[in-house]
Motif scaffolding. Structure first.
Motif, PDB file in Angstrom:
ATOM      1  N   LYS A  15       0.844  -1.199   0.000  1.00 21.40           N
ATOM      2  CA  LYS A  15       0.000   0.000   0.000  1.00 21.40           C
ATOM      3  C   LYS A  15       0.882   1.252   0.000  1.00 21.40           C
ATOM      4  CE  LYS A  15      -3.654  -2.569   0.522  1.00 21.40           C
ATOM      5  NZ  LYS A  15      -4.465  -2.836  -0.667  1.00 21.40           N
ATOM      6  N   THR A 114      -2.628   4.953  -6.832  1.00 18.63           N
ATOM      7  CA  THR A 114      -1.631   4.519  -5.861  1.00 18.63           C
ATOM      8  C   THR A 114      -2.147   3.394  -4.965  1.00 18.63           C
ATOM      9  OG1 THR A 114      -2.318   6.159  -4.233  1.00 18.63           O
ATOM     10  CG2 THR A 114      -0.646   6.853  -5.823  1.00 18.63           C
ATOM     11  N   GLY A 115      -3.216   2.733  -5.401  1.00 12.53           N
ATOM     12  CA  GLY A 115      -3.809   1.662  -4.584  1.00 12.53           C
ATOM     13  C   GLY A 115      -2.850   0.543  -4.254  1.00 12.53           C
ATOM     14  N   HIS A 121       2.784  -4.273 -10.362  1.00 17.31           N
ATOM     15  CA  HIS A 121       1.638  -3.507 -10.858  1.00 17.31           C
ATOM     16  C   HIS A 121       2.004  -2.500 -11.938  1.00 17.31           C
ATOM     17  CE1 HIS A 121      -1.402  -5.188  -8.218  1.00 17.31           C
ATOM     18  NE2 HIS A 121      -0.308  -5.597  -7.601  1.00 17.31           N
ATOM     19  N   ASN A 296       1.606  16.366   4.180  1.00 23.11           N
ATOM     20  CA  ASN A 296       0.644  16.906   3.209  1.00 23.11           C
ATOM     21  C   ASN A 296       0.180  18.307   3.560  1.00 23.11           C
ATOM     22  OD1 ASN A 296       0.486  14.752   1.525  1.00 23.11           O
ATOM     23  ND2 ASN A 296      -1.432  13.948   2.325  1.00 23.11           N
ATOM     24  N   ASN A 377      -9.096   5.344  -7.549  1.00 20.60           N
ATOM     25  CA  ASN A 377     -10.494   5.632  -7.259  1.00 20.60           C
ATOM     26  C   ASN A 377     -10.746   7.133  -7.423  1.00 20.60           C
ATOM     27  OD1 ASN A 377     -13.076   5.272  -6.429  1.00 20.60           O
ATOM     28  ND2 ASN A 377     -12.557   4.483  -4.393  1.00 20.60           N
ATOM     29  N   ASP A 402     -10.061  -3.624  -9.962  1.00 23.01           N
ATOM     30  CA  ASP A 402     -10.073  -3.330  -8.518  1.00 23.01           C
ATOM     31  C   ASP A 402     -10.479  -4.564  -7.710  1.00 23.01           C
ATOM     32  OD1 ASP A 402     -10.494  -1.936  -5.921  1.00 23.01           O
ATOM     33  OD2 ASP A 402     -10.433  -0.127  -7.143  1.00 23.01           O
ATOM     34  N   THR A 419      -6.213  -9.739  -8.067  1.00 22.81           N
ATOM     35  CA  THR A 419      -5.629 -10.406  -6.906  1.00 22.81           C
ATOM     36  C   THR A 419      -5.111  -9.408  -5.869  1.00 22.81           C
ATOM     37  OG1 THR A 419      -3.704 -10.538  -8.347  1.00 22.81           O
ATOM     38  CG2 THR A 419      -4.932 -12.566  -7.992  1.00 22.81           C
ATOM     39  N   GLU A 452      -2.830  -8.437 -12.310  1.00 25.69           N
ATOM     40  CA  GLU A 452      -2.731  -7.469 -13.409  1.00 25.69           C
ATOM     41  C   GLU A 452      -1.770  -7.982 -14.476  1.00 25.69           C
ATOM     42  OE1 GLU A 452      -2.950  -3.169 -12.699  1.00 25.69           O
ATOM     43  OE2 GLU A 452      -3.110  -3.648 -10.572  1.00 25.69           O
ATOM     44  N   GLN A 573      -9.317   3.163   0.638  1.00 23.24           N
ATOM     45  CA  GLN A 573      -9.345   1.732   0.949  1.00 23.24           C
ATOM     46  C   GLN A 573      -9.763   1.490   2.407  1.00 23.24           C
ATOM     47  OE1 GLN A 573      -6.174  -0.600  -0.968  1.00 23.24           O
ATOM     48  NE2 GLN A 573      -5.209   1.350  -1.436  1.00 23.24           N
TER      49      GLN A 573
END
Ligand SMILES: Nc1nc2c(c(=O)[nH]1)N[C@H]1C(S)=C(S)[C@@H](COP(=O)(O)OP(=O)(O)OC[C@H]3O[C@@H](n4cnc5c(=O)[nH]c(N)nc54)[C@H](O)[C@@H]3O)O[C@H]1N2
Ligand SMILES: Nc1nc2c(c(=O)[nH]1)N[C@H]1C(S)=C(S)[C@@H](COP(=O)(O)OP(=O)(O)OC[C@H]3O[C@@H](n4cnc5c(=O)[nH]c(N)nc54)[C@H](O)[C@@H]3O)O[C@H]1N2
Ligand SMILES: [Mo]
Length: 672
Positions: A15, A114-115, A121, A296, A377, A402, A419, A452, A573
């Motif tokens: 993640k 960025t999932g 990926h 941030n 998303n 997804d 997956t 993927e 998520q």
């Protein structure tokens, strides 16, 4: 008597997070029975966050996608379950049509969020980058993309130094929620007598740990840094400390720049009290390196570069450049050094980049006929949400890959189940502590989920048959073989690893080998000072002076809106995870401000900006100042409140919006 088969596997969480924990799974009869943190990881030390433990629940969550689904009309909700063969047929059909009509894939846009940041990926990026003429969509919703190349610094990203630092400044970051593994290091530092300063308009979970909490006015960080460096420069012989690092004439120019800082104005706009300033200066004047963690809250400001330069200048004046134990940490995009990551950014076939901030509707070029969305998303995460919605509507065919039927997937024509990290091998490179770790596959894919890599392989084989020579993707026999082919000299130089075999069996995470830090420090300090003292800003202001930015909300929109990351979610998520007494989305509002408007605790109210509005539950909060509100970002699956509707769409023409100032939107509050 049946005998249970138990096996353990080692995973690297892929993640978008500071930790990239290694996780040990116990698999019983082909299903994950238990997860635990891996004590061998030097940064995470066996501790998982709530989301790490919840990965097990996520893996077999009843809402997880099991099959490919298709709907003719986007957003209709009339999905039919289809086979993979049918899904491939639909995709190839669309692609062939596009290519035959245009002789290029120019009108096919792909977007990767960025999932999942695993190296595997990047297979999707690589496939589309190798398609003749395809369009890659860039959206600043992802990790901040401040152009750091100017000041790219040589400091290792070694978070371990924090435990020995006497001064720790946390600017606009909330590690107690977003980087929990940093907290033991902070506490260790505090035990040794370190002073921890938290600077945030919100009284966060991290602020609770601070020796001094400064409720800064939003965007006031640059001014606080300037106040501190002026105070330090007055009494410190900092030129001597810096002299070995600077070019001729630089220290004089720097000193003059510091003298020019307007203390009165800076106090006012940052909202910092003289008492707090005095205390901070007292601490800083003592010896010892300092650490600055910048989150941030600062780098999503409209003038982030300027604030960051001021903080770096403070580190310079304090003598921290090149000093061991000091650190200025800013979250950046992870270094892309594997082959597929590199080719993902280099179109092999005259493709183009398209920024969501470009208003493409007005740009003449062909509209996007097909969209491919993976690990993203944008319907809940992008500040350009409205533009995404329009683009989805305008495209004839949208594919989303997804694990869940997210707000974005609901707007797609085809949803492909994929997956998880337990169901595929991967390589994970962390962008905070920088470790490189191998992730083992432990269980078979959930129902009909496919990796993927497998999706891309199947597509490239079929595309080659339909349209020979229009793509440049090499087909490998397995995910592991594919991963092995992504290693190169640069990876070897950085990590000393040549292929997967070295990383398997867990010799420990691979940390970067050492680099020429001193030289880099010197160069970046010189560049920083040149930038501060020479360059003109967007409005003609010099270097990193505070630009003229409105720090008081306008009359018609009297509240700042801050949208921080949720402690028990990861962006959009883990929408199913409820660990707090928080059943639905809410807006935090100061009780006095609420009462003035006749709003009671728990009432549903309307929050509007000049761009959109949402209806949401008001909760009295002691965390916010009276003229600010906060709503957690993410997917509020229970209420479908979409906070990002409130942001202005980005514009390339607006010099202040190279990234969306996510925390700096002005809003008003109304009773319903
Ligand atoms: N639990 C959890 N962990 C995460 C994530 C998550 O969603 N949940 N997301 C991951 C990702 S992708 C990222 S990028 C990181 C983000 O990590 P952080 O940067 O720590 O997270 P944010 O919540 O965005 O923190 C921003 C803080 O800045 C404050 N702020 C707003 N405006 C200002 C300002 O003008 N000045 C100052 N000083 N502060 C301001 C906000 O109140 C907020 O507390 O976290 C990562 N880790
Ligand atoms: N208002 C506001 N908006 C923000 C922010 C903010 O602070 N405030 N923060 C911004 C930041 S810092 C970030 S990084 C972005 C993040 O926003 P995104 O880049 O969109 O990332 P996520 O929401 O984490 O995940 C996106 C999707 O990836 C899916 N996914 C997870 N694993 C996999 C996988 O293995 N394969 C595939 N195909 N999909 C997978 C998830 O189910 C999820 O639906 O949001 C940004 N948006
Ligand atoms: Mo992020």
């Amino acid at each position: 008597m049946s005998c249970t088969e138990r096996k353990t596997f080692r995973h690297a969480c892929s993640k978008n997070c500071f930790s990239s924990c290694t996780i040990i799974s116990t698999v019983e009869n082909g299903r994950i029975a238990e997860l635990q943190g891996d004590p061998a990881h030097p940064y995470t030390k066996g501790k998982l966050c709530s989301k790490g433990f919840a990965l097990m629940e996520m893996n077999e969550h009843p809402e997880r996608l099991k099959y490919p689904y298709y709907q003719k009309v986007k957003g209709s909700g009339k999905f039919t379950k289809i086979t993979w063969e049918k899904a491939y047929e639909l995709i190839i059909g669309e692609m062939v049509n596009i290519y035959k009509r245009n002789k290029s894939f120019y009108s096919l846009g792909f977007y990767k969020g960025t999932g999942n940041l695993g190296v595997l990926h990047y297979v999707t990026d690589q496939f589309f980058a190798g398609l003749d003429g395809a369009t890659r969509i860039i959206d600043s919703s992802a990790t901040a993309n401040i152009d750091r190349s100017q000041f790219e610094r040589g400091q290792g990203r070694n978070p371990f130094v924090i435990k020995d630092a006497p001064f720790i400044f946390i600017w606009g970051a909330n590690p107690a929620a977003t980087n929990v593994h940093l907290i033991p290091f902070l506490i260790e530092a505090k035990v040794r007598g370190a002073k921890v300063v938290v600077i945030d308009p919100l009284y966060t979970q991290t602020a609770e740990l601070a020796d001094l909490y400064i409720q800064i006015r939003p965007t006031g960080d640059g001014d606080l840094a300037r106040l501190l460096l002026k105070g330090l420069a007055e009494s410190n012989s900092f030129f001597e400390k810096l002299s070995g690092f600077l070019e001729d004439g630089q220290s004089e120019r720097f000193a003059e720049w510091i003298r020019g800082i307007d203390q009165k104005r800076a106090l006012l706009s940052s909202g910092v009290s003289e008492e707090a300033l005095h205390l901070l200066l007292q601490w800083l004047k003592k010896k010892g390196p300092s650490v600055h963690v910048i989150g941030n809250g600062v780098f999503r400001q409209a003038h982030a570069e300027k604030s960051i330069c001021a903080i770096e200048a403070l580190a310079a004046v304090h003598g921290d450049f090149g000093r061991s134990g000091s650190l200025v940490f800013i979250k950046q995009k992870p270094a892309k050094i594997f082959n597929n990551q590199i080719s993902a950014d280099n179109f092999s076939f005259n493709g183009r980049f398209l920024k969501m901030s470009d208003s493409w509707e007005n740009r003449g070029g062909s509209p996007l006929e097909m969209l491919w969305i993976s690990c993203a998303n944008p319907m809940t995460q992008s500040p350009n949400r409205q533009r995404w919605e329009k683009s989805f509507q305008a495209a004839r065919f949208v594919v989303t890959v997804d694990h869940f039927l997210t707000p974005t997937a609901k707007m797609a024509n085809l949803v492909l189940p994929t997956t998880t990290l337990f169901e595929e091998p991967d390589l994970v490179v962390n962008d905070f502590h920088q470790a490189l770790t191998f992730n083992e596959k432990a269980v078979a894919p959930y129902f009909e989920s496919r990796s993927e890599w497998e999706i891309v392989r199947e597509l490239s084989v079929r595309l080659e048959k339909a349209l020979p020579g229009v793509h440049r993707f090499s087909v490998h026999s397995s995910e592991e073989e594919y991963l092995n082919n992504q290693f190169n000299e640069e990876v070897y130089k950085k990590y000393g690893a040549k292929d997967l075999s070295q990383l398997k069996g867990f010799p420990g995470p691979y940390f970067p080998l050492e680099n020429g830090e001193d030289v880099m420090w010197k160069q970046s300090l010189q560049k920083l000072i040149n930038h501060l003292t020479e360059e003109s800003g967007e409005n003609g202001e010099k270097g990193a002076e505070q630009p003229s930015i409105e720090t008081t909300p306008p009359k018609e929109y009297p509240f700042w809106l801050v949208t921080p990351h949720h402690p028990y979610r990861l962006n959009s998520q883990f929408h199913f995870l409820r660990l707090m007494d928080e059943k639905e989305a809410f807006v935090g509002i100061h009780a006095r401000a609420a009462r003035k408007l006749g709003i009671f605790d728990g009432e549903i109210i309307r929050i509007s900006s000049a761009y959109g509005s949402v209806e949401i539950k008001a909760v009295y909060s002691t965390q916010v100042p009276e003229d600010a509100l906060f709503i957690y970002e993410g997917w509020h699956s229970d209420t479908e409140v979409e906070v990002n509707r409130l942001f202005p769409p980005q514009s390339e023409e607006d010099p202040h919006s190279s990234r969306t100032p996510l925390h700096h939107t002005f809003v008003k509050v109304e009773k319903l």
